[in-house]
Design a protein around this motif. Structure first.
Motif, mmCIF file in Angstrom:
data_model
loop_
_atom_site.group_PDB
_atom_site.id
_atom_site.type_symbol
_atom_site.label_atom_id
_atom_site.label_comp_id
_atom_site.label_asym_id
_atom_site.label_seq_id
_atom_site.Cartn_x
_atom_site.Cartn_y
_atom_site.Cartn_z
ATOM 1 N N THR A 295 0.818 -1.210 0.000
ATOM 2 C CA THR A 295 0.000 0.000 0.000
ATOM 3 C C THR A 295 0.856 1.265 0.000
ATOM 4 N N LYS A 296 2.128 1.150 0.365
ATOM 5 C CA LYS A 296 3.000 2.320 0.312
ATOM 6 C C LYS A 296 3.202 2.784 -1.119
ATOM 7 N N THR A 297 2.956 1.873 -2.060
ATOM 8 C CA THR A 297 3.026 2.246 -3.470
ATOM 9 C C THR A 297 1.936 3.240 -3.803
ATOM 10 N N PHE A 298 0.844 3.217 -3.027
ATOM 11 C CA PHE A 298 -0.315 4.049 -3.311
ATOM 12 C C PHE A 298 -0.343 5.320 -2.457
ATOM 13 N N ALA A 299 0.804 5.788 -2.014
ATOM 14 C CA ALA A 299 0.850 6.924 -1.089
ATOM 15 C C ALA A 299 0.166 8.158 -1.668
ATOM 16 N N ARG A 300 0.129 8.270 -2.996
ATOM 17 C CA ARG A 300 -0.483 9.455 -3.609
ATOM 18 C C ARG A 300 -2.013 9.400 -3.586
ATOM 19 N N ASN B 259 -3.632 -4.168 8.476
ATOM 20 C CA ASN B 259 -3.668 -5.396 7.676
ATOM 21 C C ASN B 259 -3.471 -5.121 6.186
ATOM 22 N N PRO B 260 -2.362 -4.493 5.804
ATOM 23 C CA PRO B 260 -2.170 -4.122 4.399
ATOM 24 C C PRO B 260 -1.887 -5.326 3.503
ATOM 25 N N TRP B 261 -2.058 -5.123 2.218
ATOM 26 C CA TRP B 261 -1.580 -6.089 1.252
ATOM 27 C C TRP B 261 -0.061 -6.031 1.241
ATOM 28 N N TYR C 160 -2.226 -1.823 -12.171
ATOM 29 C CA TYR C 160 -1.238 -2.866 -11.922
ATOM 30 C C TYR C 160 -0.077 -2.283 -11.128
ATOM 31 N N VAL C 161 0.279 -2.973 -10.054
ATOM 32 C CA VAL C 161 1.379 -2.536 -9.199
ATOM 33 C C VAL C 161 2.587 -3.441 -9.459
ATOM 34 N N PRO C 162 3.702 -2.887 -9.920
ATOM 35 C CA PRO C 162 4.891 -3.716 -10.152
ATOM 36 C C PRO C 162 5.540 -4.124 -8.840
#
Length: 234
Positions: free
Chosen positions: A29-34, A212-214, A81-83
């Motif tokens: 979920t840190k990838t989605f910080a924006r 409980n993040p992914w 899609y998250v790499p």
């Protein structure tokens, strides 16, 4: 196969050196910080190879319609899609906190060449400035990880066995089983699942487990040695 860097804290480096750590989980979920709101985004954890990317991706889709503004996103996209960082077969060279002798303090990491360095996980010393793991040059890495499995799951779905593979610190064994370090109450060792929960909160914040993040879970084998030296010796 690709070579990529990966950061580890001092305790986790010591677990790698002790051969007690063969897994690591990273918060996706840190990838989605924006994005201010992640509620409703789900994935089945299936990895997909996307053209033009050297690592697999995992798709996250929002379950609610109308989330996207039709003016800014007329396609109505509801997922992306998250790499991931690595694929099976990739090698990861470990970056960790480090120091050099004080006489080299003014030299940037890229210009140090093969200077003598000290790894902070081996114990602190009063010489030279502390250098962040992200600034460790590839030549200074002393641990190489070969990725053998990659999967995506919810953090709290981790098994007791995988908690142990994460390198939690063993304390004692009783008739009830093995007990491990408890960061919430160090004087009270606890079993693997609770110990890993306390470790995750210690590293990521007091309420991080409850979110409980992914996460992406990497399983790997550990080799002591610099990634390039290992390749030359092979």
């Amino acid at each position: 196969m690709a070579d990529r860097p990966i950061l580890f804290s001092g305790p986790m480096v010591r677990a790698l050196l002790a051969s007690t750590k063969t897994q690591t989980r990273r918060d996706l979920t840190k990838t989605f910080a924006r994005f201010p709101q992640l509620d409703g985004y789900e994935t089945n954890g299936t990895l997909k190879q996307i053209e033009g990317r050297s690592v697999p991706c995992v798709e996250f889709v929002h379950s609610k319609l109308g989330l996207w503004d039709p003016e800014t996103n007329p396609g109505g996209r509801s997922g992306w899609y998250v790499p991931l960082k690595a694929a099976v077969g990739d090698r990861l060279y470990v970056r960790e906190h480090w120091r050099t002798h004080a006489m080299f303090d003014d030299i940037a990491p890229r210009d140090l060449q093969a200077r003598s360095i000290h790894y902070c996980a081996d114990g602190e010393i009063n010489s030279g400035k502390h250098r962040q793991a992200m600034h460790m040059p590839r030549w200074a890495s002393r641990l190489t990880l070969s990725v053998t499995d990659v999967r995506v799951e919810r953090l709290q779905d981790i098994s007791e066995q995988d908690c142990v593979a994460e390198g939690i610190e063993w304390v004692t064994r009783t008739s009830s089983g093995n007990f491990y370090r408890n960061f919430d109450a160090p004087e009270i060792p606890i079993m693997a699942y609770g110990a890993y929960r306390s470790l995750w909160n210690h590293i990521n914040g007091s309420d991080a487990w409850d979110k409980n993040p992914w996460v992406v879970a990497y399983t790997f084998s550990v080799q002591r040695g610099n990634i390039d030296q290992i390749a030359r010796a092979a």
